[in-house]
Write a protein that holds these residues in place. Structure first.
Motif, PDB file in Angstrom:
ATOM      1  N   VAL A 243       0.845  -1.191   0.000  1.00 24.23           N
ATOM      2  CA  VAL A 243       0.000   0.000   0.000  1.00 24.23           C
ATOM      3  C   VAL A 243       0.879   1.238   0.000  1.00 24.23           C
ATOM      4  CG1 VAL A 243      -1.739   1.309   1.273  1.00 24.23           C
ATOM      5  CG2 VAL A 243      -1.849  -1.195   1.234  1.00 24.23           C
ATOM      6  N   ARG A 244       0.644   2.139  -0.939  1.00 22.39           N
ATOM      7  CA  ARG A 244       1.370   3.406  -0.988  1.00 22.39           C
ATOM      8  C   ARG A 244       0.641   4.431  -0.127  1.00 22.39           C
ATOM      9  NH1 ARG A 244       0.629   1.537  -5.862  1.00 22.39           N
ATOM     10  NH2 ARG A 244      -1.006   3.076  -6.292  1.00 22.39           N
ATOM     11  N   MET A 245       1.376   5.084   0.743  1.00 15.54           N
ATOM     12  CA  MET A 245       0.765   6.054   1.640  1.00 15.54           C
ATOM     13  C   MET A 245       1.756   7.156   1.957  1.00 15.54           C
ATOM     14  SD  MET A 245       0.836   4.180   5.374  1.00 15.54           S
ATOM     15  CE  MET A 245      -0.016   2.717   4.775  1.00 15.54           C
ATOM     16  N   GLN A 246       1.251   8.195   2.592  1.00 17.58           N
ATOM     17  CA  GLN A 246       2.111   9.266   3.074  1.00 17.58           C
ATOM     18  C   GLN A 246       2.030   9.323   4.587  1.00 17.58           C
ATOM     19  OE1 GLN A 246       1.436  13.801   2.711  1.00 17.58           O
ATOM     20  NE2 GLN A 246       2.982  13.376   1.133  1.00 17.58           N
ATOM     21  N   GLN A 247       3.185   9.372   5.214  1.00 11.80           N
ATOM     22  CA  GLN A 247       3.270   9.459   6.678  1.00 11.80           C
ATOM     23  C   GLN A 247       3.872  10.805   7.058  1.00 11.80           C
ATOM     24  OE1 GLN A 247       4.432   6.092   9.302  1.00 11.80           O
ATOM     25  NE2 GLN A 247       6.263   7.298   9.707  1.00 11.80           N
ATOM     26  N   THR A 248       3.216  11.476   7.994  1.00  2.00           N
ATOM     27  CA  THR A 248       3.691  12.763   8.503  1.00  2.00           C
ATOM     28  C   THR A 248       3.873  12.658  10.007  1.00  2.00           C
ATOM     29  OG1 THR A 248       2.500  13.969   6.773  1.00  2.00           O
ATOM     30  CG2 THR A 248       3.192  15.231   8.697  1.00  2.00           C
ATOM     31  N   SER A 249       5.075  12.970  10.474  1.00  2.00           N
ATOM     32  CA  SER A 249       5.384  12.957  11.910  1.00  2.00           C
ATOM     33  C   SER A 249       5.807  14.368  12.302  1.00  2.00           C
ATOM     34  CB  SER A 249       6.525  11.976  12.217  1.00  2.00           C
ATOM     35  OG  SER A 249       6.240  10.684  11.718  1.00  2.00           O
ATOM     36  N   GLU A 250       5.212  14.878  13.374  1.00  2.00           N
ATOM     37  CA  GLU A 250       5.571  16.208  13.855  1.00  2.00           C
ATOM     38  C   GLU A 250       6.137  16.086  15.264  1.00  2.00           C
ATOM     39  OE1 GLU A 250       3.209  20.284  14.807  1.00  2.00           O
ATOM     40  OE2 GLU A 250       3.081  19.551  12.731  1.00  2.00           O
ATOM     41  N   TYR A 251       7.361  16.575  15.453  1.00  2.00           N
ATOM     42  CA  TYR A 251       8.072  16.468  16.713  1.00  2.00           C
ATOM     43  C   TYR A 251       8.116  17.828  17.411  1.00  2.00           C
ATOM     44  CZ  TYR A 251       9.852  12.021  14.880  1.00  2.00           C
ATOM     45  OH  TYR A 251       9.961  10.750  14.367  1.00  2.00           O
ATOM     46  N   THR A 252       7.991  17.791  18.743  1.00  2.00           N
ATOM     47  CA  THR A 252       8.178  18.979  19.574  1.00  2.00           C
ATOM     48  C   THR A 252       9.250  18.671  20.603  1.00  2.00           C
ATOM     49  OG1 THR A 252       5.860  19.634  19.322  1.00  2.00           O
ATOM     50  CG2 THR A 252       7.087  20.622  21.148  1.00  2.00           C
TER      51      THR A 252
ATOM     52  N   THR B 171       0.481  10.958  11.524  1.00  2.00           N
ATOM     53  CA  THR B 171      -0.691  10.652  10.712  1.00  2.00           C
ATOM     54  C   THR B 171      -0.253   9.844   9.502  1.00  2.00           C
ATOM     55  OG1 THR B 171      -0.544  12.690   9.410  1.00  2.00           O
ATOM     56  CG2 THR B 171      -1.893  12.747  11.408  1.00  2.00           C
ATOM     57  N   GLN B 172      -1.142   8.964   9.044  1.00  2.00           N
ATOM     58  CA  GLN B 172      -0.934   8.213   7.809  1.00  2.00           C
ATOM     59  C   GLN B 172      -2.205   8.304   6.980  1.00  2.00           C
ATOM     60  OE1 GLN B 172       0.224   4.205   8.859  1.00  2.00           O
ATOM     61  NE2 GLN B 172       2.389   4.703   8.780  1.00  2.00           N
ATOM     62  N   ARG B 173      -2.035   8.508   5.685  1.00  2.00           N
ATOM     63  CA  ARG B 173      -3.155   8.579   4.759  1.00  2.00           C
ATOM     64  C   ARG B 173      -2.792   7.803   3.498  1.00  2.00           C
ATOM     65  NH1 ARG B 173      -4.892  10.154   8.829  1.00  2.00           N
ATOM     66  NH2 ARG B 173      -5.914  12.150   9.316  1.00  2.00           N
ATOM     67  N   ALA B 174      -3.783   7.101   2.948  1.00  2.00           N
ATOM     68  CA  ALA B 174      -3.574   6.377   1.696  1.00  2.00           C
ATOM     69  C   ALA B 174      -4.786   6.572   0.807  1.00  2.00           C
ATOM     70  CB  ALA B 174      -3.356   4.887   1.959  1.00  2.00           C
ATOM     71  N   ALA B 175      -4.536   6.819  -0.470  1.00  2.00           N
ATOM     72  CA  ALA B 175      -5.607   6.951  -1.449  1.00  2.00           C
ATOM     73  C   ALA B 175      -6.095   5.567  -1.871  1.00  2.00           C
ATOM     74  CB  ALA B 175      -5.099   7.727  -2.666  1.00  2.00           C
ATOM     75  N   PRO B 176      -7.297   5.466  -2.417  1.00  2.00           N
ATOM     76  CA  PRO B 176      -7.778   4.165  -2.918  1.00  2.00           C
ATOM     77  C   PRO B 176      -6.804   3.583  -3.935  1.00  2.00           C
ATOM     78  CG  PRO B 176      -9.573   5.748  -2.847  1.00  2.00           C
ATOM     79  CD  PRO B 176      -8.314   6.520  -2.559  1.00  2.00           C
ATOM     80  N   GLN B 177      -6.560   2.281  -3.818  1.00  2.00           N
ATOM     81  CA  GLN B 177      -5.579   1.641  -4.699  1.00  2.00           C
ATOM     82  C   GLN B 177      -5.681   0.134  -4.575  1.00  2.00           C
ATOM     83  OE1 GLN B 177      -1.473   1.914  -2.626  1.00  2.00           O
ATOM     84  NE2 GLN B 177      -2.707   3.558  -1.739  1.00  2.00           N
ATOM     85  N   ARG B 178      -5.126  -0.545  -5.569  1.00  2.00           N
ATOM     86  CA  ARG B 178      -5.041  -2.001  -5.523  1.00  2.00           C
ATOM     87  C   ARG B 178      -3.904  -2.396  -4.592  1.00  2.00           C
ATOM     88  NH1 ARG B 178      -5.125  -6.219 -10.591  1.00  2.00           N
ATOM     89  NH2 ARG B 178      -4.368  -8.057  -9.482  1.00  2.00           N
ATOM     90  N   ILE B 179      -4.132  -3.413  -3.768  1.00  2.00           N
ATOM     91  CA  ILE B 179      -3.115  -3.877  -2.833  1.00  2.00           C
ATOM     92  C   ILE B 179      -2.264  -4.933  -3.522  1.00  2.00           C
ATOM     93  CG2 ILE B 179      -2.687  -5.023  -0.626  1.00  2.00           C
ATOM     94  CD1 ILE B 179      -5.278  -3.863   0.412  1.00  2.00           C
ATOM     95  N   GLU B 180      -0.985  -4.614  -3.662  1.00  2.00           N
ATOM     96  CA  GLU B 180      -0.032  -5.557  -4.249  1.00  2.00           C
ATOM     97  C   GLU B 180       0.650  -6.295  -3.107  1.00  2.00           C
ATOM     98  OE1 GLU B 180       0.074  -6.054  -7.352  1.00  2.00           O
ATOM     99  OE2 GLU B 180      -0.997  -4.291  -8.118  1.00  2.00           O
ATOM    100  N   ASP B 181       0.110  -7.455  -2.763  1.00  2.00           N
ATOM    101  CA  ASP B 181       0.568  -8.179  -1.587  1.00  2.00           C
ATOM    102  C   ASP B 181       0.914  -9.607  -1.976  1.00  2.00           C
ATOM    103  OD1 ASP B 181       0.864  -9.541   0.824  1.00  2.00           O
ATOM    104  OD2 ASP B 181      -0.676  -8.358   1.843  1.00  2.00           O
TER     105      ASP B 181
END
Length: 315
Positions: A205-214, A230-240
């Protein structure tokens, strides 16, 4: 309403672990590009750069405890909630070598994995999951990081493992990769905030991960940070590769949120941290008419604790 068969629950748990293993919402990642580290606030004066002391690092060990609860909704079984056994993984870091360009190479080893009872857990799950994890044995890998905690290289030989266990071990490998929080280039002080953004591939699954540090605290020996992920992924075929041949599974949505706190030594590969997260995934499969049919909605709640341990004398 009938309950899903235990092997299905175990399979879902292995997939969940490979998707969440790590100090945050760590995924089984194959970075498509290096992380983008952006300073948001410089923090209070005095300010100075944060850097890991690679030359002072020695062999180390850590214990990671993971508690998970899983909610599954499937057309065939309805909605079910299941508390999962505690997973305890002991890892060692050995053969440290400082390389040119402020880099450190180390060998990491999965020394042991335990499946432990906790309140609300079906006792029958313990031997099933322990048996599945026993297949992994005690794999080793190699890691190279720089003095800002950015991963340069990660390798592990999983060729003899099943596809599902390969994913599990890839998740463990990338949890190791994320132990060192990526640090900003600029000088910072207490209250500084920086954001780390990375496009990743997690279990196909292709996704984008954003981490914010303080930055909460800095001393001569360590720093303490708060992190939100946070992690978000758009609709997509799962290549597993673990899916049966010809199976078409689509990810309709993935949304994850997590937060925690970590105390990170400048001269050690092992932090002390606690992170809580919650991730919801909705998957679909193509029906006989080619139209998508809902297969499963799974929500995973996880609390992960990492702590240093006494290094073993075993080779």
């Amino acid at each position: 309403m009938s309950r899903p068969p235990r092997p299905l629950v175990v399979a879902a748990l292995i997939g969940a672990v490979s998707a969440l293993l790590g100090s945050g919402l760590a995924a089984a990642q194959e970075p498509s590009a290096g992380p983008s580290v952006t300073l948001i606030e410089r923090g209070e004066a005095p300010r100075s750069t944060l850097r890991y002391d690679l030359a002072a690092m020695r062999e180390a060990a850590m214990v990671m405890d993971m508690d998970m609860d899983m909610d599954m909704r499937m057309p065939e079984f309805g909605s079910q909630s299941q508390a999962m056994p505690r997973m305890r993984m002991r890892m060692a870091f050995r053969d440290l070598e400082v390389l040119p360009q402020d880099r450190l190479r180390s060998r990491f080893l999965l020394e042991s994995t335990e499946v432990l009872a906790r309140p609300g857990v079906d006792p029958m799950l313990l031997p099933l999951l322990q048996g599945a994890l026993a297949e992994a044995g005690n794999p080793t890998g190699m890691s190279v990081i720089d003095n800002r905690g950015r991963s340069i290289e990660q390798t592990m030989d999983t060729r003899t493992m099943s596809p599902a266990m390969q994913q599990m071990m890839q998740g463990w490998q990338d949890a190791v990769e994320q132990l060192a929080a990526p640090l900003p280039e600029e000088a910072v002080g207490v209250g500084a905030r920086w954001r780390v953004v990375q496009d990743i591939q997690a279990n196909g699954v292709r996704m984008q991960q954003t981490s914010e540090y303080t930055l909460l605290e800095r001393t001569p020996t360590h720093f303490r940070v708060q992190v939100s992920i946070t992690q978000r992924a758009a609709p997509q075929r799962i290549e597993d590769p673990s899916l049966p041949p010809g199976t078409v599974v689509m990810l309709a949505a993935l949304n994850g949120e997590g937060s925690g706190e970590a105390t990170v030594p400048f001269a050690s590969l092992v932090p002390t941290s606690t992170v809580q997260s919650r991730t919801t995934m909705r998957m679909e499969t193509e029906g006989p008419d080619g139209r998508p049919t809902e297969l499963m909605t799974m929500t995973l709640g996880m609390t992960a604790h990492i702590r240093p341990a006494t290094p073993s004398r075993a080779p």
